[in-house]
Each structure stands twice: as structure tokens, then as C-alpha cells.
Design a protein around this motif. Structure first.
Motif, PDB file in Angstrom:
ATOM      1  N   GLN A  25     -35.008  78.605  16.392  1.00 57.21           N
ATOM      2  CA  GLN A  25     -35.094  78.311  17.819  1.00 57.21           C
ATOM      3  C   GLN A  25     -36.524  78.506  18.309  1.00 57.21           C
ATOM      4  OE1 GLN A  25     -31.821  79.921  20.235  1.00 57.21           O
ATOM      5  NE2 GLN A  25     -30.885  80.629  18.317  1.00 57.21           N
ATOM      6  N   ASP A  26     -36.984  77.516  19.036  1.00 58.31           N
ATOM      7  CA  ASP A  26     -38.354  77.489  19.531  1.00 58.31           C
ATOM      8  C   ASP A  26     -38.412  78.012  20.957  1.00 58.31           C
ATOM      9  OD1 ASP A  26     -41.034  77.014  19.515  1.00 58.31           O
ATOM     10  OD2 ASP A  26     -40.893  74.849  19.189  1.00 58.31           O
ATOM     11  N   SER A  27     -39.609  78.347  21.392  1.00 57.13           N
ATOM     12  CA  SER A  27     -39.838  78.767  22.770  1.00 57.13           C
ATOM     13  C   SER A  27     -39.972  77.545  23.670  1.00 57.13           C
ATOM     14  CB  SER A  27     -41.123  79.604  22.842  1.00 57.13           C
ATOM     15  OG  SER A  27     -41.601  79.682  24.165  1.00 57.13           O
ATOM     16  N   GLU A  28     -39.379  77.633  24.851  1.00 59.34           N
ATOM     17  CA  GLU A  28     -39.512  76.555  25.833  1.00 59.34           C
ATOM     18  C   GLU A  28     -40.978  76.333  26.190  1.00 59.34           C
ATOM     19  OE1 GLU A  28     -38.854  73.520  28.445  1.00 59.34           O
ATOM     20  OE2 GLU A  28     -37.460  74.395  26.977  1.00 59.34           O
ATOM     21  N   PHE A  29     -41.765  77.409  26.143  1.00 61.25           N
ATOM     22  CA  PHE A  29     -43.201  77.331  26.435  1.00 61.25           C
ATOM     23  C   PHE A  29     -43.874  76.333  25.500  1.00 61.25           C
ATOM     24  CE2 PHE A  29     -47.569  78.871  25.716  1.00 61.25           C
ATOM     25  CZ  PHE A  29     -48.039  78.922  27.020  1.00 61.25           C
ATOM     26  N   LEU A  30     -43.453  76.316  24.227  1.00 63.01           N
ATOM     27  CA  LEU A  30     -44.036  75.397  23.257  1.00 63.01           C
ATOM     28  C   LEU A  30     -43.354  74.032  23.304  1.00 63.01           C
ATOM     29  CD1 LEU A  30     -44.539  77.776  20.179  1.00 63.01           C
ATOM     30  CD2 LEU A  30     -46.221  77.054  21.872  1.00 63.01           C
ATOM     31  N   ARG A  31     -42.037  74.019  23.501  1.00 59.17           N
ATOM     32  CA  ARG A  31     -41.305  72.744  23.552  1.00 59.17           C
ATOM     33  C   ARG A  31     -41.773  71.887  24.722  1.00 59.17           C
ATOM     34  NH1 ARG A  31     -36.636  75.838  22.695  1.00 59.17           N
ATOM     35  NH2 ARG A  31     -35.996  75.488  24.870  1.00 59.17           N
ATOM     36  N   SER A  32     -42.100  72.555  25.824  1.00 58.08           N
ATOM     37  CA  SER A  32     -42.503  71.810  27.018  1.00 58.08           C
ATOM     38  C   SER A  32     -43.962  71.394  26.992  1.00 58.08           C
ATOM     39  CB  SER A  32     -42.250  72.676  28.261  1.00 58.08           C
ATOM     40  OG  SER A  32     -43.116  73.815  28.255  1.00 58.08           O
ATOM     41  N   GLY A  33     -44.665  71.853  25.964  1.00 57.08           N
ATOM     42  CA  GLY A  33     -46.089  71.527  25.895  1.00 57.08           C
ATOM     43  C   GLY A  33     -46.932  72.312  26.867  1.00 57.08           C
ATOM     44  N   ALA A  34     -46.417  73.466  27.309  1.00 51.01           N
ATOM     45  CA  ALA A  34     -47.152  74.272  28.288  1.00 51.01           C
ATOM     46  C   ALA A  34     -48.475  74.774  27.732  1.00 51.01           C
ATOM     47  CB  ALA A  34     -46.289  75.452  28.740  1.00 51.01           C
ATOM     48  N   ASN A  35     -48.580  74.816  26.398  1.00 51.07           N
ATOM     49  CA  ASN A  35     -49.832  75.283  25.803  1.00 51.07           C
ATOM     50  C   ASN A  35     -50.827  74.137  25.628  1.00 51.07           C
ATOM     51  OD1 ASN A  35     -48.410  73.965  23.754  1.00 51.07           O
ATOM     52  ND2 ASN A  35     -49.375  75.198  22.156  1.00 51.07           N
ATOM     53  N   GLY A  36     -50.457  72.952  26.078  1.00 48.96           N
ATOM     54  CA  GLY A  36     -51.393  71.829  26.066  1.00 48.96           C
ATOM     55  C   GLY A  36     -51.518  71.119  24.737  1.00 48.96           C
ATOM     56  N   THR A  37     -50.620  71.366  23.801  1.00 49.80           N
ATOM     57  CA  THR A  37     -50.710  70.719  22.499  1.00 49.80           C
ATOM     58  C   THR A  37     -49.351  70.159  22.096  1.00 49.80           C
ATOM     59  OG1 THR A  37     -50.237  72.801  21.351  1.00 49.80           O
ATOM     60  CG2 THR A  37     -52.556  72.248  21.711  1.00 49.80           C
ATOM     61  N   LEU A  61     -32.255  95.405  20.892  1.00 52.38           N
ATOM     62  CA  LEU A  61     -31.506  94.256  21.385  1.00 52.38           C
ATOM     63  C   LEU A  61     -32.194  92.953  21.002  1.00 52.38           C
ATOM     64  CD1 LEU A  61     -30.801  95.541  25.002  1.00 52.38           C
ATOM     65  CD2 LEU A  61     -29.158  95.428  23.125  1.00 52.38           C
ATOM     66  N   PRO A  62     -31.505  92.061  20.291  1.00 53.70           N
ATOM     67  CA  PRO A  62     -32.068  90.716  20.113  1.00 53.70           C
ATOM     68  C   PRO A  62     -32.293  90.094  21.487  1.00 53.70           C
ATOM     69  CG  PRO A  62     -30.199  91.058  18.649  1.00 53.70           C
ATOM     70  CD  PRO A  62     -30.217  92.219  19.609  1.00 53.70           C
ATOM     71  N   GLY A  63     -33.407  89.385  21.651  1.00 49.28           N
ATOM     72  CA  GLY A  63     -33.789  88.958  22.982  1.00 49.28           C
ATOM     73  C   GLY A  63     -33.852  87.477  23.176  1.00 49.28           C
ATOM     74  N   ARG A  64     -34.627  87.083  24.181  1.00 47.39           N
ATOM     75  CA  ARG A  64     -34.808  85.671  24.500  1.00 47.39           C
ATOM     76  C   ARG A  64     -36.289  85.431  24.786  1.00 47.39           C
ATOM     77  NH1 ARG A  64     -31.913  87.559  29.144  1.00 47.39           N
ATOM     78  NH2 ARG A  64     -30.023  86.664  28.258  1.00 47.39           N
ATOM     79  N   HIS A 274     -45.098  84.094  11.759  1.00 53.48           N
ATOM     80  CA  HIS A 274     -44.232  84.161  10.577  1.00 53.48           C
ATOM     81  C   HIS A 274     -42.962  84.985  10.738  1.00 53.48           C
ATOM     82  CE1 HIS A 274     -46.583  87.837  10.487  1.00 53.48           C
ATOM     83  NE2 HIS A 274     -45.724  88.359   9.649  1.00 53.48           N
ATOM     84  N   ARG A 275     -42.726  85.569  11.921  1.00 48.73           N
ATOM     85  CA  ARG A 275     -41.540  86.411  12.091  1.00 48.73           C
ATOM     86  C   ARG A 275     -40.487  85.707  12.955  1.00 48.73           C
ATOM     87  NH1 ARG A 275     -44.352  92.085  14.045  1.00 48.73           N
ATOM     88  NH2 ARG A 275     -45.851  92.341  12.337  1.00 48.73           N
ATOM     89  N   VAL A 276     -39.208  85.964  12.629  1.00 43.51           N
ATOM     90  CA  VAL A 276     -38.076  85.506  13.445  1.00 43.51           C
ATOM     91  C   VAL A 276     -37.109  86.672  13.603  1.00 43.51           C
ATOM     92  CG1 VAL A 276     -38.260  83.102  12.680  1.00 43.51           C
ATOM     93  CG2 VAL A 276     -36.746  84.687  11.451  1.00 43.51           C
ATOM     94  N   ASP A 277     -36.239  86.597  14.630  1.00 46.37           N
ATOM     95  CA  ASP A 277     -35.210  87.632  14.753  1.00 46.37           C
ATOM     96  C   ASP A 277     -33.962  87.207  13.985  1.00 46.37           C
ATOM     97  OD1 ASP A 277     -33.767  85.845  16.329  1.00 46.37           O
ATOM     98  OD2 ASP A 277     -33.921  87.017  18.173  1.00 46.37           O
ATOM     99  N   GLU A 278     -32.916  88.030  14.040  1.00 44.25           N
ATOM    100  CA  GLU A 278     -31.717  87.742  13.244  1.00 44.25           C
ATOM    101  C   GLU A 278     -30.944  86.536  13.732  1.00 44.25           C
ATOM    102  OE1 GLU A 278     -30.385  91.719  15.237  1.00 44.25           O
ATOM    103  OE2 GLU A 278     -32.261  90.595  15.147  1.00 44.25           O
ATOM    104  N   ASN A 279     -31.273  86.046  14.933  1.00 41.97           N
ATOM    105  CA  ASN A 279     -30.625  84.847  15.464  1.00 41.97           C
ATOM    106  C   ASN A 279     -31.448  83.586  15.242  1.00 41.97           C
ATOM    107  OD1 ASN A 279     -28.392  86.315  16.481  1.00 41.97           O
ATOM    108  ND2 ASN A 279     -29.608  86.920  18.271  1.00 41.97           N
ATOM    109  N   GLY A 280     -32.571  83.734  14.554  1.00 43.35           N
ATOM    110  CA  GLY A 280     -33.400  82.574  14.254  1.00 43.35           C
ATOM    111  C   GLY A 280     -34.424  82.233  15.304  1.00 43.35           C
ATOM    112  N   LEU A 281     -34.595  83.083  16.339  1.00 40.12           N
ATOM    113  CA  LEU A 281     -35.626  82.836  17.348  1.00 40.12           C
ATOM    114  C   LEU A 281     -36.983  83.231  16.783  1.00 40.12           C
ATOM    115  CD1 LEU A 281     -32.981  83.023  19.162  1.00 40.12           C
ATOM    116  CD2 LEU A 281     -34.524  83.763  20.992  1.00 40.12           C
ATOM    117  N   GLN A 282     -37.929  82.300  16.852  1.00 36.37           N
ATOM    118  CA  GLN A 282     -39.272  82.633  16.403  1.00 36.37           C
ATOM    119  C   GLN A 282     -39.884  83.653  17.358  1.00 36.37           C
ATOM    120  OE1 GLN A 282     -42.387  79.673  16.837  1.00 36.37           O
ATOM    121  NE2 GLN A 282     -43.438  80.362  14.979  1.00 36.37           N
TER     122      GLN A 282
END
Length: 632
Positions: A25-37, A61-64, A274-282
Motif C-alpha cells: 500500500q502506497d501513501s496518498e502523498f505519493l499517489r497524488s503526485g504531491a511530491n511533484g514527481t 499499533l499498525p498505523g496509516r 525499504h521498510r513496510v509494516d505487517e499490513n503491507g503499508l510502505q
């Protein structure tokens, strides 16, 4: 032979199956192109076998994903905290101080002298370029063995018995370092807050290296960056201790996006982390960090008015009451962690000072013991720390498996009568008209104590000790100097005594280096020339000429060649016994408390923790990449 500790570290990574998630699972920050790339899908950005951080197993606690953390720093130089907090290392300590593979997929250690590192397939730098053994080869061949970049060749910390290791790039993902003799602190060096840097992004840095770039292009880059030559250019563009080059690829959780000078430094999540949590969130969960520059003495006040979401630097115990009251007005939590320094305030007699009279006195253990016995540590504890600290010599804490009460109690009782007798026996038995003792050359026994003056605690303790030592005929005067100037004065022998914090690592294990207990570096304020002699391999400084200091150096050398945990543990105890009995440094109290302030919506910040530079990396071992905002 691989120790049990190293075997566990190896299995911790290799037993995690790859691609165990239905989907990363990706961050919305990156999916939305908020970082400009524009970026590839997250599954293509992660290593084939990412490091899986199982938060629930450790009570977290696994997070979001999402959010920005505001922090304050006392100067632009303090962006150096970013890579320390991120704490991405080839191998690093967890919060139980066990060594685990991190950037590495695995490591193997044989006889404490052959170290084989396996990289993660598909791991990339923050710019998307491949992270491979060539990044290690570049450092070894093109940096360490380039006489202009490294005049002394391979760094001294990599030399055992004066000899560097053999380096091998076994394949695209495997490197090996081999010594003829054991090097037991090699792993601790690469896991430290300021690690031994074995790899750099070769693809990026080659453009600044004379071996890979044309003369014309180098001259253009030199002019563009305002430096003198290609060496200064390469050093500027490759600096990692202070991440001042936003274009330099990193493996950290957050990458810098701001070049100095600036009032706000922005760090954004590394898309290839290179790290992810147990739910697959990068990881990291948090998208951005803002480091806002403020006057150091205003940080506590601004934190208490809600201007910081996570703050540990530029805060001290004296700020706690004010900060705790701020919880009623702002969405803040204020916790107290235990500092791990061997002593919160330490007096360092300079055994290498130029003043021959004081130098001879400092080398008399009776004088050092007398000054220690004359300090009323209970009064210091009550006045400066509300009685919540522990009176102690400068030594390790009970949280260390090596702790013994006799180290803490060595010459740390308040006994002015014995202190007076020891000074009389040492030849300081003459008094002046005002009651102060007279030195052998007739001068009054007046000590100028030099300090960087960076916190109020030292000033409070100095005022109390001024009275304590006055009672035994010693007068003190305080001189405040800028930190770099103070360091130069210490190394030049111009200081008689300095005051600062004690041992960095007050919670060592037997497998961590006891280098702080012996003359090993020129940063040690009590014997800088002896430390420089060791650091330079005998080409600079002066060799120790005090039997007990020589004994510590020999024991440190024995620790480095020890073949078993039990042998190292025995050496640690010998060194601690000598160090505390000889009172080379005069401690006051330890186990003092450090305010840790964070947003009340931030999760996974420990309520109780150990706070210090080495080996904790301040927040680092608690994995700030797993902190997250709960907006529920």
C-alpha cells in the motif's frame, strides 16, 4: 564462529518470506503526485524482500499514512538530527539493543573478523537508482584509496593492528570485509548514530569525481558550487552527516528537499524506502517533516505554545513543569525518558594541559579523588533535579547488564574531611590569607572551568560545586566559550578543566566497544593528546605515560582481539573498575530525565524510553518511521 546474537540477527531477516501481502500500500502523498514527481507503483519501488516491521508483536499499533511533523532546531547545522532520528543503517539496534539487519537483508560473521553483507534484491536509492555492491566499491576504491579525498587512506577505525581489511564485491548484491585479526566493534561502528559510511550512491557522485568526469565539466561544477577544487566539490555534494544537498540520493526514511540557508528545512518521505509494516503499508507513515530554525533558548517556550509536533532537542528537565502545564492548553503529551549518559554533568581535569603544575596535580589520583569526595551530590540532585536523579560517579547505569553498584559508588560519597586529608597528603597543605590552598609554585589554587554554556543545568551545578570546593580551599571560576573554540583549547592544552556530559553510552553490553574508557580519540577532554596518539596510529599526539591509562589502552586492545563474549565481559569489568577507581572524570548524577513532547494524536511514541546519542540515536531505535497520526 557466529555467535548466537549474530545468528539471531541473521535469521531475523532471512526468515521473513517475500511478497507475503496481497498488495503493498502506497501513501496518498505519493499517489497524488504531491511530491511533484511521477513514480512507478509501490510494488516496483520496494525491494523484493522488504524489511517487515511487525508492530503488533512489540505492543505497538499498525498505523496509516499521512501528515506532517513540525520540529524545531536551534541552528541550521541541526538538520544533522534528521539522519540520526531516521536511523536507517546497514544493521542497527532495536529498542532492546539487539543488533538486526536493516538496509541489509542479512549478514554473516565468522570469527569476528570476516563480515559478509547481503543486500536486498531490488533495493533502490531515493532517486530510483539501484543500490548494489558497486556503491561499496566506489567508497573503497574511489574515496578511501584516493589520496586527495582521504589523505590518510582507509579510515583508522577500519584498521586493526594498523592494517586495513580486505574488501571484496563478491557479486552484485554481496560484499565482504575481512581482517587477519578480530574486529568486534565493526558492527557497532556501522550501527552508530554517526555511522562508518561504507557506501555512497556511486551513480550520482561519479559526476563530481576526477576519475569519471571531464576536466571541463568539473571546472563548471566547481564554479557553480563556489568551491576551490574537485575535492571540495565532492565533499560538499556527498555530505551525509548534515543532509544539505537535496539532490544526494539517500536510503533514509525521509529525503531532504531544502538547501541551506533556510528558515525551514523540508524532508519528504523516500518513495523507495525499504521498510513496510505487517499490513503491507510502505513506511514511513508520516509524509513530511518540517525542521524550523529557532533560537535555541526559545525552543522550549515555542514548544509549550503548540509550535512543535515532536520535540526532544533543546529541551531539558528544567522545562518540564512549564511543558506539562501546556498539556492543558494544547494537544500535547509530555513524557519523561531516562537519559543514558554516565553522568549529566562531569568535570574533566585535563591531564594533558600545558600548565605543568596543574598537569602534575591532575596525574595524582589523590587530587582527583579529593575533588570528587568534596561534591555534595545529594544537594545537586535535590536542587537541580528534584531528587529524581541518582548520585553517581561517571559510569554505566543499572539498565546495563554490566552494572555493579561499586562503579556508581566509587569515590562519590560526600566526605569533605577525607577530601581535605587527600589534598594535604598530595602536597597542597599550605593556605593563603583567605584560606585558599596554595599550589607548589605559590599560586592560589584557582581552577578556571571552561564550558560551552549550552544549557542551564551546567550553570546550576557549577554554582553548587563552587561552594563545595571552596570548603576545601579550592576556588573555581567559569569561562564560557563557543563549542568549536573550546574543543581547540582542550586539544591545545590551554584548558585546566572543562565541564560537559559524561559517558555517551551508559547502557552498554559486553559486545559494545569500551572505547570511551580508554584514550582513543582527541575529543576526550581529560586526555586529548593521548587519544590523538591512538587515533593517528602514533603519528600525532603523545603516548600515555600514566600507568593506569596505559593499562586501559592495553585492555581495550585485548577487548578488540577477544574471541568470546565472556572474555569481553571480563575486560569490560576490569576497565570499569580502573576507570571509576581512578576518577579520571568527576561525575555528579545520572539517570536524569529528559522531556519528550509530541502531539496527543501521534501514536507509537513510547511513554517511557532511554534517551541518548549512542547507541539510542535519541529517537532512532524507537523507529520514528512507525510514528503516525490518529485523527479519530
Amino acid at each position: 564462529m557466529i555467535s548466537r546474537r549474530h545468528t539471531l540477527a541473521l535469521l531475523a531477516s532471512t526468515l521473513v518470506p517475500s511478497r507475503v501481502f496481497a498488495a503493498f500500500q502506497d501513501s496518498e502523498f505519493l499517489r497524488s503526485g504531491a511530491n511533484g514527481t511521477s513514480l512507478p507503483p509501490v510494488a516496483e519501488r520496494l525491494p523484493k524482500s522488504p524489511r517487515v516491521v511487525k508492530l503488533a508483536e512489540s505492543g505497538k499499533l499498525p498505523g496509516r499514512h499521512g501528515g506532517t511533523v513540525r520540529m524545531m532546531i536551534g541552528s541550521q547545522r541541526d538538520i544533522r538530527y534528521a539522519p540520526i532520528f531516521s536511523y536507517s543503517r546497514l544493521a542497527g539496534y532495536d529498542e532492546h539493543l539487539e543488533l538486526k539487519p536493516d538496509i541489509l537483508e542479512s549478514f554473516e560473521i565468522k570469527e569476528d573478523r570476516i563480515f559478509t553483507f547481503r543486500l536486498r534484491e531490488g533495493h533502490k536509492w531515493s532517486d530510483g537508482s539501484d543500490f548494489t555492491s558497486d556503491d561499496f566499491r566506489y567508497v573503497w576504491d574511489d574515496m578511501f584509496h584516493n589520496k586527495k579525498l582521504y589523505k590518510g587512506g582507509v579510515p583508522a577505525s577500519l584498521k586493526i593492528g594498523g592494517k586495513p581489511p580486505k574488501f571484496e564485491a563478491l557479486d552484485r548484491l554481496t560484499v565482504r570485509y575481512s581482517w587477519d585479526e578480530a574486529n568486534p566493534d565493526f558492527m557497532a561502528d556501522i550501527a552508530s548514530p554517526s555511522p562508518l559510511r561504507l557506501m555512497h550512491p556511486a551513480n550520482y557522485l561519479k559526476q563530481f569525481h576526477v576519475s569519471y568526469q571531464t576536466k571541463e565539466k568539473l571546472e563548471e561544477l566547481i564554479k557553480q558550487q563556489g568551491v576551490e577544487d574537485w575535492v571540495a566539490l565532492h565533499q560538499k555534494m556527498s555530505r551525509t552527516v548534515r543532509p544539505e544537498n537535496p539532490d544526494l540520493p539517500t536510503l533514509d526514511a525521509w529525503r531532504p528537499r531544502t538547501a541551506p540557508p533556510a528558515g525551514r528545512f523540508v524532508f519528504e518521505r523516500n518513495p523507495y524506502y525499504h521498510r513496510v509494516d505487517e499490513n503491507g503499508l510502505q513506511l514511513p507513515y508520516i509524509d513530511r517533516i518540517f525542521m524550523d530554525v529557532s533560537a535555541g533558548d526559545l525552543v522550549a517556550a515555542k514548544t509549550g505554545t503548540g509550535e512543535s509536533d515532536l520535540q526532544v532537542t533543546n529541551l531539558d528537565f528544567a522545562d518540564y513543569t512549564f511543558l506539562k502545564n501546556a498539556e492543558e492548553r494544547y494537544p500535547l503529551n509530555v513524557d519523561l525518558w531516562k537519559r543514558i549518559q554516565g553522568s549529566r554533568v562531569v568535570f574533566f581535569p585535563n591531564l594533558n594541559c600545558k600548565d605543568e603544575v596543574w598537569r602534575n596535580l591532575w596525574r595524582d589520583v589523590r587530587v582527583r579523588r579529593a575533588l570528587s569526595l568534596a561534591i555534595n551530590r545529594r544537594e545537586i540532585n535535590k536542587a537541580a533535579f528534584f531528587g529524581l536523579a541518582r548520585e553517581s560517579s561517571n559510569t554505566i547505569l543499572p539498565e546495563s547488564p554490566l552494572f555493579k553498584p561499586e562503579y556508581r559508588e566509587a569515590w562519590s560519597a560526600f566526605d569533605p574531611s577525607l577530601a581535605n586529608k587527600l589534598l594535604d597528603d598530595a602536597g597542597l597543605n599550605r593556605r593563603g590569607d583567605e584560606g585558599e590552598r596554595l599550589l607548589p609554585d605559590g599560586r592560589s589554587a584557582r581552577i578556571i572551568i571552561e564550558t560551552a554554556g549550552e544549557n542551564t543545568v551546567e550553570g546550576d551545578v557549577l554554582e553548587l560545586v563552587r561552594d563545595h570546593w571552596s570548603e576545601i580551599g579550592i576556588k573555581i571560576f567559569v569561562r564560557v566559550s563557543q563549542r568549536e573554540l573550546l574543543r581547540r583549547r582542550v586539544k591545545g592544552g590551554d584548558t585546566i578543566m572543562t565541564v560537559a556530559q559524561g559517558l555517551d553510552n551508559g547502557v552498554p553490553t559486553a559486545d559494545m566497544s569500551p572505547k570511551e574508557l580508554a584514550p582513543t580519540t582527541d575529543d576526550q577532554m581529560h586526555w586529548p593528546l593521548w587519544g590523538l596518539y591512538h587515533l593517528s596510529g602514533g603519528s600525532d599526539g603523545k603516548p600515555s605515560d600514566l600507568p593506569e591509562a596505559i593499562a586501559l589502552s592495553k585492555l581495550f586492545a585485548a577487548w578488540r582481539s577477544a574471541s568470546s563474549h565472556e572474555e569481553r565481559e571480563h575486560i569490560w569489568h576490569e576497565m570499569l573498575s580502573i576507570y571509576t577507581d581512578q576518577v579520571f572524570t568527576i561525575g555528579t548524577v545520572n539517570a536524569t530525565l529528559q522531556p519528550v513532547v509530541h502531539s496527543s494524536r501521534m501514536r507509537n511514541v513510547p511513554k517511557d524510553g532511554l534517551y541518548g546519542f549512542d547507541p539510542m540515536s535519541y529517537l532512532g531505535v524507537y523507529m520514528p518511521d512507525t510514528f503516525w497520526y490518529d485523527h479519530a
